[in-house]
Design a protein around this motif. Structure first.
Motif, PDB file in Angstrom:
ATOM      1  N   LYS A  31      -4.984  -3.022 -45.208  1.00  0.00           N
ATOM      2  CA  LYS A  31      -4.914  -4.160 -46.137  1.00  0.00           C
ATOM      3  C   LYS A  31      -5.111  -5.495 -45.420  1.00  0.00           C
ATOM      4  O   LYS A  31      -5.421  -6.500 -46.050  1.00  0.00           O
ATOM      5  CB  LYS A  31      -3.589  -4.171 -46.902  1.00  0.00           C
ATOM      6  N   GLU A  32      -4.953  -5.512 -44.093  1.00  0.00           N
ATOM      7  CA  GLU A  32      -5.117  -6.738 -43.311  1.00  0.00           C
ATOM      8  C   GLU A  32      -6.533  -6.903 -42.748  1.00  0.00           C
ATOM      9  O   GLU A  32      -6.811  -7.880 -42.065  1.00  0.00           O
ATOM     10  CB  GLU A  32      -4.121  -6.769 -42.153  1.00  0.00           C
ATOM     11  N   LEU A  33      -7.429  -5.953 -43.057  1.00  0.00           N
ATOM     12  CA  LEU A  33      -8.770  -5.970 -42.477  1.00  0.00           C
ATOM     13  C   LEU A  33      -9.474  -7.314 -42.658  1.00  0.00           C
ATOM     14  O   LEU A  33     -10.071  -7.837 -41.730  1.00  0.00           O
ATOM     15  CB  LEU A  33      -9.613  -4.843 -43.078  1.00  0.00           C
ATOM     16  N   TYR A  34      -9.395  -7.891 -43.844  1.00  0.00           N
ATOM     17  CA  TYR A  34     -10.081  -9.157 -44.122  1.00  0.00           C
ATOM     18  C   TYR A  34      -9.138 -10.352 -44.090  1.00  0.00           C
ATOM     19  O   TYR A  34      -9.505 -11.439 -44.500  1.00  0.00           O
ATOM     20  CB  TYR A  34     -10.802  -9.083 -45.474  1.00  0.00           C
ATOM     21  N   ASN A  35      -7.934 -10.125 -43.616  1.00  0.00           N
ATOM     22  CA  ASN A  35      -6.951 -11.199 -43.544  1.00  0.00           C
ATOM     23  C   ASN A  35      -6.510 -11.383 -42.087  1.00  0.00           C
ATOM     24  O   ASN A  35      -7.231 -11.961 -41.286  1.00  0.00           O
ATOM     25  CB  ASN A  35      -5.782 -10.907 -44.485  1.00  0.00           C
ATOM     26  N   LEU A  36      -5.355 -10.865 -41.754  1.00  0.00           N
ATOM     27  CA  LEU A  36      -4.780 -11.109 -40.430  1.00  0.00           C
ATOM     28  C   LEU A  36      -5.618 -10.502 -39.305  1.00  0.00           C
ATOM     29  O   LEU A  36      -5.825 -11.138 -38.272  1.00  0.00           O
ATOM     30  CB  LEU A  36      -3.341 -10.591 -40.373  1.00  0.00           C
ATOM     31  N   GLN A  39      -8.643 -12.714 -38.853  1.00  0.00           N
ATOM     32  CA  GLN A  39      -8.245 -14.047 -38.383  1.00  0.00           C
ATOM     33  C   GLN A  39      -7.890 -14.036 -36.899  1.00  0.00           C
ATOM     34  O   GLN A  39      -8.318 -14.901 -36.139  1.00  0.00           O
ATOM     35  CB  GLN A  39      -7.068 -14.563 -39.198  1.00  0.00           C
ATOM     36  N   ILE A  40      -7.102 -13.065 -36.468  1.00  0.00           N
ATOM     37  CA  ILE A  40      -6.682 -13.033 -35.068  1.00  0.00           C
ATOM     38  C   ILE A  40      -7.874 -12.720 -34.158  1.00  0.00           C
ATOM     39  O   ILE A  40      -7.978 -13.257 -33.055  1.00  0.00           O
ATOM     40  CB  ILE A  40      -5.492 -12.071 -34.844  1.00  0.00           C
ATOM     41  N   ARG A  41      -8.790 -11.903 -34.636  1.00  0.00           N
ATOM     42  CA  ARG A  41      -9.999 -11.600 -33.844  1.00  0.00           C
ATOM     43  C   ARG A  41     -10.871 -12.847 -33.694  1.00  0.00           C
ATOM     44  O   ARG A  41     -11.352 -13.152 -32.604  1.00  0.00           O
ATOM     45  CB  ARG A  41     -10.807 -10.488 -34.507  1.00  0.00           C
ATOM     46  N   ARG A  42     -11.091 -13.548 -34.789  1.00  0.00           N
ATOM     47  CA  ARG A  42     -11.926 -14.751 -34.727  1.00  0.00           C
ATOM     48  C   ARG A  42     -11.292 -15.823 -33.848  1.00  0.00           C
ATOM     49  O   ARG A  42     -11.970 -16.476 -33.055  1.00  0.00           O
ATOM     50  CB  ARG A  42     -12.196 -15.291 -36.137  1.00  0.00           C
TER      51      ARG A  42
END
Length: 118
Positions: A31-36, A39-42
């Motif tokens: 569920k965090e794939l497009y969120n956290l 974000q942390i990867r970017r």
């Protein structure tokens, strides 16, 4: 031959952090794939990217500016780590190891940035 940034310890450490955080984000819930996770990867990739961009054909003030971007991205990574810990995606030990690495890198980047005229 090599690029100037390849010789910088801050760039090498930022690259290590980027790969480490990328692997860590793989463990977050789907569920965090497009969120956290995203974000942390970017944010972590932005650290090394700005160090390298700032080191090539830039004036001292420009290099300071790009290092500032890197430091702010590092702060974003730390905030994402807090969110991951608060959501129980990582335990306290993992959080502390990543936090300590980020803190050391931040101090290295600030010390390097301070070498340039303001």
């Amino acid at each position: 031959m090599s690029f100037k940034f390849e010789k910088l310890n801050i760039w090498k450490e930022a690259m290590t952090l980027g790969e480490d955080i990328n692997s860590l984000a793989d463990t977050f819930p789907k569920k965090e794939l497009y969120n956290l996770s995203s974000q942390i990867r970017r944010a972590t990739d932005s650290i090394a990217l700005n160090i390298s961009e700032g080191s090539i054909l830039q004036s001292d003030p420009e290099q300071r500016r790009f290092l500032g971007y890197s430091i702010r991205s590092l702060a974003e990574v730390v905030t994402c780590l807090y969110k991951a810990k608060n959501r129980s995606y990582i335990n306290d030990d993992v959080f502390k190891k990543k936090y300590d690495f980020c803190y050391k890198l931040m101090n290295m980047m600030i010390a390097y940035r301070n070498k340039f005229n303001s």
